[in-house]
Design a protein around this motif. Structure first.
Motif, PDB file in Angstrom:
ATOM      1  N   ARG A  53       0.825  -1.208   0.000  1.00 41.98           N
ATOM      2  CA  ARG A  53       0.000   0.000   0.000  1.00 41.98           C
ATOM      3  C   ARG A  53       0.865   1.266   0.000  1.00 41.98           C
ATOM      4  O   ARG A  53       0.364   2.362  -0.228  1.00 41.98           O
ATOM      5  CB  ARG A  53      -0.915   0.004   1.239  1.00 41.98           C
ATOM      6  CG  ARG A  53      -1.934  -1.126   1.218  1.00 41.98           C
ATOM      7  CD  ARG A  53      -2.960  -0.962   2.326  1.00 41.98           C
ATOM      8  NE  ARG A  53      -3.912  -2.057   2.355  1.00 41.98           N
ATOM      9  CZ  ARG A  53      -4.959  -2.159   1.574  1.00 41.98           C
ATOM     10  NH1 ARG A  53      -5.184  -1.238   0.667  1.00 41.98           N
ATOM     11  NH2 ARG A  53      -5.784  -3.189   1.678  1.00 41.98           N
ATOM     12  N   ILE A  54       2.153   1.114   0.304  1.00 41.59           N
ATOM     13  CA  ILE A  54       3.057   2.259   0.361  1.00 41.59           C
ATOM     14  C   ILE A  54       4.037   2.168  -0.789  1.00 41.59           C
ATOM     15  O   ILE A  54       4.684   1.145  -0.987  1.00 41.59           O
ATOM     16  CB  ILE A  54       3.812   2.291   1.701  1.00 41.59           C
ATOM     17  CG1 ILE A  54       2.812   2.352   2.859  1.00 41.59           C
ATOM     18  CG2 ILE A  54       4.765   3.481   1.756  1.00 41.59           C
ATOM     19  CD1 ILE A  54       3.457   2.251   4.220  1.00 41.59           C
ATOM     20  N   LEU A 102      -5.125  -3.212   6.344  1.00 45.09           N
ATOM     21  CA  LEU A 102      -5.699  -1.907   6.654  1.00 45.09           C
ATOM     22  C   LEU A 102      -5.544  -0.935   5.499  1.00 45.09           C
ATOM     23  O   LEU A 102      -4.496  -0.890   4.844  1.00 45.09           O
ATOM     24  CB  LEU A 102      -5.017  -1.301   7.886  1.00 45.09           C
ATOM     25  CG  LEU A 102      -5.262  -1.977   9.231  1.00 45.09           C
ATOM     26  CD1 LEU A 102      -4.594  -1.173  10.335  1.00 45.09           C
ATOM     27  CD2 LEU A 102      -6.749  -2.132   9.506  1.00 45.09           C
ATOM     28  N   GLY A 103      -6.588  -0.159   5.284  1.00 44.93           N
ATOM     29  CA  GLY A 103      -6.496   0.959   4.370  1.00 44.93           C
ATOM     30  C   GLY A 103      -6.055   2.196   5.125  1.00 44.93           C
ATOM     31  O   GLY A 103      -5.924   2.185   6.354  1.00 44.93           O
ATOM     32  N   LEU A 110      -8.979  -3.515  13.477  1.00 45.97           N
ATOM     33  CA  LEU A 110      -9.525  -4.260  12.347  1.00 45.97           C
ATOM     34  C   LEU A 110      -8.566  -5.341  11.840  1.00 45.97           C
ATOM     35  O   LEU A 110      -8.936  -6.163  11.005  1.00 45.97           O
ATOM     36  CB  LEU A 110      -9.861  -3.307  11.198  1.00 45.97           C
ATOM     37  CG  LEU A 110     -10.925  -2.246  11.496  1.00 45.97           C
ATOM     38  CD1 LEU A 110     -11.076  -1.312  10.303  1.00 45.97           C
ATOM     39  CD2 LEU A 110     -12.260  -2.918  11.821  1.00 45.97           C
ATOM     40  N   LEU A 111      -7.320  -5.327  12.342  1.00 44.48           N
ATOM     41  CA  LEU A 111      -6.340  -6.317  11.910  1.00 44.48           C
ATOM     42  C   LEU A 111      -6.693  -7.706  12.436  1.00 44.48           C
ATOM     43  O   LEU A 111      -6.988  -7.880  13.620  1.00 44.48           O
ATOM     44  CB  LEU A 111      -4.939  -5.927  12.408  1.00 44.48           C
ATOM     45  CG  LEU A 111      -4.289  -4.726  11.726  1.00 44.48           C
ATOM     46  CD1 LEU A 111      -3.061  -4.270  12.517  1.00 44.48           C
ATOM     47  CD2 LEU A 111      -3.896  -5.071  10.291  1.00 44.48           C
ATOM     48  N   ASN A 112      -6.665  -8.680  11.548  1.00 41.71           N
ATOM     49  CA  ASN A 112      -6.929 -10.073  11.911  1.00 41.71           C
ATOM     50  C   ASN A 112      -5.633 -10.874  11.892  1.00 41.71           C
ATOM     51  O   ASN A 112      -4.681 -10.519  11.193  1.00 41.71           O
ATOM     52  CB  ASN A 112      -7.938 -10.694  10.932  1.00 41.71           C
ATOM     53  CG  ASN A 112      -9.316 -10.095  11.081  1.00 41.71           C
ATOM     54  OD1 ASN A 112      -9.853 -10.000  12.181  1.00 41.71           O
ATOM     55  ND2 ASN A 112      -9.897  -9.660   9.967  1.00 41.71           N
ATOM     56  N   PRO A 113      -5.576 -11.983  12.650  1.00 39.93           N
ATOM     57  CA  PRO A 113      -4.341 -12.777  12.741  1.00 39.93           C
ATOM     58  C   PRO A 113      -3.911 -13.353  11.401  1.00 39.93           C
ATOM     59  O   PRO A 113      -4.725 -13.607  10.514  1.00 39.93           O
ATOM     60  CB  PRO A 113      -4.718 -13.898  13.720  1.00 39.93           C
ATOM     61  CG  PRO A 113      -5.869 -13.358  14.509  1.00 39.93           C
ATOM     62  CD  PRO A 113      -6.635 -12.492  13.553  1.00 39.93           C
TER      63      PRO A 113
END
Length: 286
Positions: A53-54, A102-103, A110-113
């Motif tokens: 995303r970066i 994540l956006g 909101l992060l999931n394992p």
């Protein structure tokens, strides 16, 4: 009847990551990750390409990626060659799979394992006899858990030494399939009774591949074999040079000659590791 080698990334993706692979992947992951408990009831196989995303962050490509029960993401990589920096690549891919959920501006809650499952055709942990090992973040002295949001699971196939008759559990049967499927002529009766493994053999049947798929498989297998041979030759030449020359200048010249032969099949970092030459010395050969 012959079967493709599940240890090549092409075959692994076809068997475990195709549209027909859902039940196969559920059975396999329950066996390897959850001690054969039916923890995973459903999953969604995702595009294994991990786009950052970066801007400036490195892209990465996985063999299989899926979201399983509990909104956990599982990333799977099958690795045949022990290349330089592989341990860091595993951690990098796991961290990226965790972070790209994540956006911009979204909350960390909101992060999931993420579980990174790595299957190797070489030994990674020489001090351990375990075929399957698991790592997570812990306090160094008291070994208390920090978080289980990122878990690293390794399967080292060379350490699996059971025969077909000794492979009684579902986990053993899946490990036997991964290690020996391409050496078999028929589906062994004990394994054919398990629907998911029987389906995996069906997908792995070489006669069902298209001409293009066969060509891709052959190219991948040739590349792997060439890489093995190049590394083996480099080691033999290095030993021979040490015995015959015994001089640093001669060893350097021989290392340079070996490095030139490896340029077409290995990356510069791996050549440096195998020959002892610096990256700059190897770059000057190109």
């Amino acid at each position: 009847m012959t079967f493709i080698n599940p240890k090549t990334d092409f075959a692994f993706k076809k068997i475990f990551g195709s549209k027909k692979s859902k039940e196969i992947l559920i059975s396999f992951l329950n066996a390897i990750l959850y001690q054969e408990q039916e923890t995973i009831q459903d999953l969604e196989i995702l595009d294994p390409y991990q786009s950052p995303r970066i801007q400036g962050i490195k892209d990465s490509y996985l063999d299989v990626k899926a979201v399983i029960t509990g909104n956990k993401t599982v990333i799977i990589e099958m690795q045949v060659l022990n290349v330089l920096g592989f341990e860091k690549r595993v951690l990098y891919n796991a961290a990226k799979a965790f972070s790209i959920q994540l956006g911009v501006g979204e909350d960390y809650n909101l992060l999931n394992p993420v579980i990174a499952l790595t299957i190797t055709d070489f030994e990674m942990f020489a001090d351990s006899a375990k075929v399957i090992s698991r790592y997570c973040l812990k306090e160094k002295e008291e070994l208390t858990d920090y978080t289980d949001d990122i878990e690293l699971v390794f399967v080292e196939l060379p350490k699996f030494n059971k025969t077909l008759e000794e492979s009684e559990s579902l986990t053993d049967k899946w490990l036997y399939f991964l290690k020996f499927a391409n050496t078999l002529k028929d589906v062994p009766p004990p394994m054919g009774t398990i629907p998911a493994i029987k389906q995996a053999f069906t997908i792995a049947r070489q006669s069902k591949l298209t001409k293009r798929e066969l060509e891709a498989l052959e190219k991948r297998e040739l590349f792997i074999q060439d890489s093995y041979n190049a590394i083996r030759k480099a080691k033999l030449e290095g030993k021979k040079e040490g015995k015959e020359e015994g001089k640093e200048e001669g060893r350097q010249e021989k290392a340079m000659a070996i490095a030139k032969e490896l340029l077409d099949v290995l990356d510069i970092e791996t050549i440096s590791q195998k020959t002892g030459l610096s990256i700059k010395e190897i770059q000057n050969l190109t």
